[in-house]
Design a protein around this motif. Structure first.
Motif, PDB file in Angstrom:
ATOM      1  N   VAL A  13     -24.606 -10.387  -2.718  1.00  0.00           N
ATOM      2  CA  VAL A  13     -23.906  -9.557  -1.743  1.00  0.00           C
ATOM      3  C   VAL A  13     -24.832  -9.357  -0.557  1.00  0.00           C
ATOM      4  O   VAL A  13     -25.972  -8.950  -0.715  1.00  0.00           O
ATOM      5  CB  VAL A  13     -23.514  -8.195  -2.361  1.00  0.00           C
ATOM      6  CG1 VAL A  13     -22.906  -7.283  -1.306  1.00  0.00           C
ATOM      7  CG2 VAL A  13     -22.556  -8.396  -3.527  1.00  0.00           C
ATOM      8  N   VAL A  14     -24.348  -9.679   0.646  1.00  0.00           N
ATOM      9  CA  VAL A  14     -25.191  -9.572   1.839  1.00  0.00           C
ATOM     10  C   VAL A  14     -24.787  -8.406   2.735  1.00  0.00           C
ATOM     11  O   VAL A  14     -25.484  -8.111   3.692  1.00  0.00           O
ATOM     12  CB  VAL A  14     -25.188 -10.889   2.661  1.00  0.00           C
ATOM     13  CG1 VAL A  14     -25.820 -12.012   1.864  1.00  0.00           C
ATOM     14  CG2 VAL A  14     -23.790 -11.243   3.121  1.00  0.00           C
ATOM     15  N   ASP A  35     -23.100 -14.114   0.288  1.00  0.00           N
ATOM     16  CA  ASP A  35     -23.906 -15.129   0.963  1.00  0.00           C
ATOM     17  C   ASP A  35     -23.007 -16.317   1.316  1.00  0.00           C
ATOM     18  O   ASP A  35     -22.080 -16.637   0.602  1.00  0.00           O
ATOM     19  CB  ASP A  35     -25.097 -15.550   0.098  1.00  0.00           C
ATOM     20  CG  ASP A  35     -24.699 -16.035  -1.281  1.00  0.00           C
ATOM     21  OD1 ASP A  35     -23.586 -15.732  -1.730  1.00  0.00           O
ATOM     22  OD2 ASP A  35     -25.499 -16.719  -1.929  1.00  0.00           O
ATOM     23  N   GLY A  36     -23.257 -16.925   2.436  1.00  0.00           N
ATOM     24  CA  GLY A  36     -22.429 -18.039   2.887  1.00  0.00           C
ATOM     25  C   GLY A  36     -21.234 -17.590   3.717  1.00  0.00           C
ATOM     26  O   GLY A  36     -20.490 -18.418   4.221  1.00  0.00           O
ATOM     27  N   GLY A  37     -21.008 -16.272   3.811  1.00  0.00           N
ATOM     28  CA  GLY A  37     -19.939 -15.771   4.669  1.00  0.00           C
ATOM     29  C   GLY A  37     -18.602 -15.545   3.990  1.00  0.00           C
ATOM     30  O   GLY A  37     -17.660 -15.080   4.628  1.00  0.00           O
ATOM     31  N   PRO A  59     -15.239 -18.296   4.404  1.00  0.00           N
ATOM     32  CA  PRO A  59     -15.562 -17.701   5.711  1.00  0.00           C
ATOM     33  C   PRO A  59     -14.431 -17.817   6.737  1.00  0.00           C
ATOM     34  O   PRO A  59     -14.267 -16.956   7.586  1.00  0.00           O
ATOM     35  CB  PRO A  59     -16.792 -18.472   6.160  1.00  0.00           C
ATOM     36  CG  PRO A  59     -17.444 -18.918   4.892  1.00  0.00           C
ATOM     37  CD  PRO A  59     -16.294 -19.214   3.951  1.00  0.00           C
ATOM     38  N   ASN A  60     -13.600 -18.856   6.634  1.00  0.00           N
ATOM     39  CA  ASN A  60     -12.489 -19.025   7.580  1.00  0.00           C
ATOM     40  C   ASN A  60     -11.233 -18.273   7.149  1.00  0.00           C
ATOM     41  O   ASN A  60     -10.193 -18.380   7.789  1.00  0.00           O
ATOM     42  CB  ASN A  60     -12.169 -20.511   7.779  1.00  0.00           C
ATOM     43  CG  ASN A  60     -11.613 -21.170   6.529  1.00  0.00           C
ATOM     44  OD1 ASN A  60     -11.451 -20.534   5.478  1.00  0.00           O
ATOM     45  ND2 ASN A  60     -11.325 -22.458   6.629  1.00  0.00           N
ATOM     46  N   GLY A  61     -11.315 -17.511   6.035  1.00  0.00           N
ATOM     47  CA  GLY A  61     -10.176 -16.723   5.565  1.00  0.00           C
ATOM     48  C   GLY A  61      -9.295 -17.423   4.546  1.00  0.00           C
ATOM     49  O   GLY A  61      -8.380 -16.821   3.991  1.00  0.00           O
ATOM     50  N   ALA A  62      -9.568 -18.704   4.294  1.00  0.00           N
ATOM     51  CA  ALA A  62      -8.754 -19.451   3.328  1.00  0.00           C
ATOM     52  C   ALA A  62      -8.983 -18.923   1.906  1.00  0.00           C
ATOM     53  O   ALA A  62     -10.115 -18.621   1.524  1.00  0.00           O
ATOM     54  CB  ALA A  62      -9.099 -20.939   3.391  1.00  0.00           C
TER      55      ALA A  62
END
Length: 132
Positions: A13-14, A35-37, A59-62
């Motif tokens: 968790v970031v 991590d990784g977004g 990260p793109n919401g997919a």
């Protein structure tokens, strides 16, 4: 006999989570950035604290996965999800409904032996990344 083993990959968790109450569902929602977004959102029953749903998005919401737990079963004091649906990218769905479950059963080593397949060759593997 069927055996289901597995655990999620390790995550870090970031960003501290955000908690919200959803009065329309009766669930607490915890959202964290990994991590990784990617993001992971986890819903807990507001009365019992039981896990009811877990969703992860890229990260793109997919959508990566959406796990929904419809029912829990008491196994010697441990409440285990017993009716689960996993929704994957594109809407693919898998439902797992456990009819009989055991907590920490003794497993025979034979459960982990692969049956020999005609014309197949068994190749010992070395370290991860090594090719035979």
């Amino acid at each position: 006999t069927e055996l289901l083993l597995g655990r999620p990959p390790p995550r870090e968790v970031v960003e501290a989570g955000r908690v919200a109450w959803e009065p329309e569902t009766g669930l607490f929602r915890l959202a964290v950035r990994l991590d990784g977004g990617s993001t992971q959102t986890i819903w807990f029953n507001g009365r019992t604290g039981l896990l009811m749903r877990c969703e992860e998005r890229a990260p793109n919401g997919a959508l990566r996965f959406d796990l929904r737990i419809k029912a829990h079963r008491d196994l010697k004091g441990v409440l285990l999800g017993s009716d689960l649906t996993i929704i994957g990218p594109g809407g693919a769905r898998v439902r797992l409904a456990y009819g009989r479950s055991e907590l920490n059963p003794v497993l025979s080593a034979d459960l982990f032996r692969l049956r020999h397949v005609f014309a197949a060759t068994e190749v010992p593997l070395g370290r991860p990344g090594d090719l035979p």
